[in-house]
Write a protein that holds these residues in place. Structure first.
Motif, PDB file in Angstrom:
ATOM      1  N   UNK A 192       7.764  15.748  -3.610  1.00  0.00           N
ATOM      2  CA  UNK A 192       7.100  14.518  -2.373  1.00  0.00           C
ATOM      3  C   UNK A 192       6.044  13.856  -2.278  1.00  0.00           C
ATOM      4  N   UNK A 193       5.986  12.219  -2.110  1.00  0.00           N
ATOM      5  CA  UNK A 193       4.868  11.771  -2.100  1.00  0.00           C
ATOM      6  C   UNK A 193       4.537  11.465  -0.687  1.00  0.00           C
ATOM      7  N   UNK A 194       3.262  12.303  -0.107  1.00  0.00           N
ATOM      8  CA  UNK A 194       3.111  12.293   1.637  1.00  0.00           C
ATOM      9  C   UNK A 194       3.159  10.504   2.147  1.00  0.00           C
ATOM     10  N   UNK A 195       2.182   9.591   1.426  1.00  0.00           N
ATOM     11  CA  UNK A 195       1.932   7.924   1.946  1.00  0.00           C
ATOM     12  C   UNK A 195       1.967   6.865   0.441  1.00  0.00           C
ATOM     13  N   UNK A 196       2.682   6.009   0.392  1.00  0.00           N
ATOM     14  CA  UNK A 196       2.473   5.397   0.085  1.00  0.00           C
ATOM     15  C   UNK A 196       2.074   4.542   0.486  1.00  0.00           C
ATOM     16  N   UNK A 197       1.018   3.532   0.007  1.00  0.00           N
ATOM     17  CA  UNK A 197       0.938   1.756   0.736  1.00  0.00           C
ATOM     18  C   UNK A 197       1.335   0.858  -0.561  1.00  0.00           C
ATOM     19  N   UNK A 198       2.315  -0.093   0.151  1.00  0.00           N
ATOM     20  CA  UNK A 198       2.824  -1.121  -0.564  1.00  0.00           C
ATOM     21  C   UNK A 198       2.672  -2.093   0.085  1.00  0.00           C
ATOM     22  N   UNK A 199       2.422  -3.422  -0.832  1.00  0.00           N
ATOM     23  CA  UNK A 199       2.370  -4.717  -0.036  1.00  0.00           C
ATOM     24  C   UNK A 199       3.203  -5.853  -0.406  1.00  0.00           C
ATOM     25  N   UNK A 200       4.340  -5.453   0.013  1.00  0.00           N
ATOM     26  CA  UNK A 200       5.419  -6.763  -0.968  1.00  0.00           C
ATOM     27  C   UNK A 200       5.197  -7.859  -0.114  1.00  0.00           C
ATOM     28  N   UNK A 201       4.092  -8.424   0.945  1.00  0.00           N
ATOM     29  CA  UNK A 201       4.053  -9.464   1.334  1.00  0.00           C
ATOM     30  C   UNK A 201       3.341 -10.391   0.415  1.00  0.00           C
ATOM     31  N   UNK A 202       2.051 -10.149   0.323  1.00  0.00           N
ATOM     32  CA  UNK A 202       1.301 -10.244  -0.534  1.00  0.00           C
ATOM     33  C   UNK A 202       0.382 -11.086   0.116  1.00  0.00           C
ATOM     34  N   UNK A 203      -0.609 -11.692  -0.376  1.00  0.00           N
ATOM     35  CA  UNK A 203      -1.077 -13.126  -0.725  1.00  0.00           C
ATOM     36  C   UNK A 203      -2.170 -13.948  -1.687  1.00  0.00           C
ATOM     37  N   UNK A 204      -2.525 -15.313  -1.636  1.00  0.00           N
ATOM     38  CA  UNK A 204      -2.850 -15.688  -2.600  1.00  0.00           C
ATOM     39  C   UNK A 204      -4.722 -15.731  -2.910  1.00  0.00           C
ATOM     40  N   UNK A 205      -4.120 -15.178  -3.961  1.00  0.00           N
ATOM     41  CA  UNK A 205      -6.067 -15.615  -4.244  1.00  0.00           C
ATOM     42  C   UNK A 205      -6.577 -17.228  -4.592  1.00  0.00           C
ATOM     43  N   UNK A 206      -7.772 -17.305  -4.354  1.00  0.00           N
ATOM     44  CA  UNK A 206      -8.722 -18.193  -4.676  1.00  0.00           C
ATOM     45  C   UNK A 206      -9.615 -18.595  -5.046  1.00  0.00           C
ATOM     46  N   UNK A 207      -9.459 -19.681  -6.510  1.00  0.00           N
ATOM     47  CA  UNK A 207     -10.464 -20.178  -6.309  1.00  0.00           C
ATOM     48  C   UNK A 207     -12.035 -19.157  -6.107  1.00  0.00           C
ATOM     49  N   UNK A 208     -13.051 -18.603  -7.333  1.00  0.00           N
ATOM     50  CA  UNK A 208     -14.216 -17.560  -5.933  1.00  0.00           C
ATOM     51  C   UNK A 208     -13.879 -16.071  -5.759  1.00  0.00           C
ATOM     52  N   UNK A 209     -12.752 -16.314  -5.915  1.00  0.00           N
ATOM     53  CA  UNK A 209     -12.360 -14.521  -5.549  1.00  0.00           C
ATOM     54  C   UNK A 209     -12.353 -13.496  -6.512  1.00  0.00           C
ATOM     55  N   UNK A 210     -12.644 -12.164  -6.465  1.00  0.00           N
ATOM     56  CA  UNK A 210     -12.660 -11.421  -7.341  1.00  0.00           C
ATOM     57  C   UNK A 210     -12.228 -10.119  -6.685  1.00  0.00           C
ATOM     58  N   UNK A 211     -11.407  -9.874  -7.696  1.00  0.00           N
ATOM     59  CA  UNK A 211     -11.027  -8.277  -7.318  1.00  0.00           C
ATOM     60  C   UNK A 211     -11.169  -7.565  -8.682  1.00  0.00           C
ATOM     61  N   UNK A 212     -11.302  -6.288  -7.429  1.00  0.00           N
ATOM     62  CA  UNK A 212     -11.824  -4.986  -8.374  1.00  0.00           C
ATOM     63  C   UNK A 212     -10.978  -3.665  -8.134  1.00  0.00           C
ATOM     64  N   UNK A 213     -10.299  -3.836  -9.700  1.00  0.00           N
ATOM     65  CA  UNK A 213      -9.341  -2.352  -8.811  1.00  0.00           C
ATOM     66  C   UNK A 213     -10.038  -1.183  -9.681  1.00  0.00           C
ATOM     67  N   UNK A 214     -10.219  -0.394  -8.935  1.00  0.00           N
ATOM     68  CA  UNK A 214     -11.481   1.188  -9.941  1.00  0.00           C
ATOM     69  C   UNK A 214     -10.775   3.008  -9.399  1.00  0.00           C
TER      70      UNK A 214
END
Length: 331
Positions: A192-214
């Motif tokens: 069993x997974x105690x907690x799951x973070x899920x964003x299904x509404x999302x939002x727009x990335x813009x010019x100049x944004x930097x996304x970092x997954x780590x």
């Protein structure tokens, strides 16, 4: 930057400049896994990262299983039809569920000599729209207009300990060195997974944004150190350079306890019409508040989409392209 368009009304192409790196740090084994896929001509792409636990022949197996399972599912769904984005919540939920089941199925096999577990963070891009799900403490950051936002939940004891500091129950020094600070409150372990973070509404990335997954190995750098590194790059700097600078920042620390680290840096290079609307603020509220707003946000998004379709006569298909660079530092 690619800004292709044609007479059929296809929207300008969103190109993503993507760079990724893995470094073993001071650990004897590499237990992180990372995979990115932004296929040409497809409406969506993704980054999936996992930080395994359990030591050699366990943690690396766990992270690899999680990443491969999520990638197989998302890749098939993206190529399977045009309804992928409208069913994003189902696809993200299935990604977590299937990755967890893959760990359960492999438990006790000849390839694993110990109990295995893994964090998981998955970012999905549909044109400029960002969606994600995560379990564990692998962070996903957004750098926007000189500010660093942690987008996903931290499923460790760190937020609990930090609240104790805010409430005056613990000193900052004691919190920073607390033995339970990195203890996970939710993780993929085949049960069993105690907690799951899920964003299904999302939002727009813009010019100049930097996304970092780590993985959390990046957080051997303090937040202000990450900010200082990012602030040194003007908008539009190559993702490769940013990724390399973050790795070098960690290496300069020369920390004898440095964890494995995996990093994916992603920036949108938008077509002439994409990402030019009103700016979406990243939602950094606690999960309960997010849930309260999710229904209203989803309804508003559907209404806006219907209005766009009514005005254009059909939904313009978006496409992604990526400029990809990868680095590996094993010792």
């Amino acid at each position: 930057m690619h800004t292709d368009s044609d007479a059929s009304g296809v929207a300008p192409v969103t190109c993503y400049d993507v760079a990724s790196a893995l470094w073993q740090g001071a650990r004897p084994y590499q237990e992180d896994s990372l995979l990115q896929e932004f296929p040409d001509g497809m409406p969506c792409g993704y980054v999936v990262l996992a930080d395994g636990m359990g030591g050699h022949a366990a943690g690396d197996v766990a992270s690899r299983l999680a990443v491969e399972t999520v990638s197989d599912g998302l890749s098939g769904a993206i190529r399977g039809g045009t309804a992928f984005e409208s069913q994003i919540a189902d696809h993200l939920s299935a990604a977590v569920r299937n990755a967890n089941q893959a760990l359960a199925d492999d438990a006790g096999s000849a390839t694993v000599s110990a109990r295995i577990a893994s964090t998981l963070v998955t970012a999905v891009l549909c044109d400029t729209r960002l969606y994600w799900t995560s379990v564990g403490d692998s962070p996903m950051y957004l750098w926007r207009n000189g500010s660093l936002h942690l987008l996903n939940e931290d499923h460790s004891m760190a937020p609990v300990i930090d609240r104790m500091v805010a409430d005056g129950e613990l000193s900052a020094d004691a919190a920073r060195n607390h033995p339970d600070r990195n203890a996970l409150t939710s993780v993929l372990v085949g049960e069993n997974i105690a907690r799951i973070d899920l964003s299904a509404e999302g939002f727009d990335l813009l010019t100049g944004d930097v996304l970092i997954v780590a993985s959390d190995g990046l957080q051997f750098l303090q937040t202000d150190q990450i900010v200082q590194i990012l602030a040194g790059f003007p908008a539009g700097s190559p993702s490769y350079d940013i990724c390399k600078a973050l790795l070098e920042g960690l290496q300069d620390l020369d920390d004898p306890y440095q964890d494995n680290v995996s990093i994916c840096v992603l920036q949108p290079e938008l077509g002439s019409e994409a990402g030019q609307g009103e700016e979406d603020e990243p939602d950094t509220r606690p999960l309960g508040q997010k849930e309260q707003a999710a229904a209203a946000a989803a309804e508003a998004a559907v209404t806006a989409q219907q209005e766009r379709e009514a005005s254009t006569g059909s939904r313009a298909r978006s496409r992604l392209r990526s400029l990809s660079h990868r680095m590996k530092f094993w010792s």
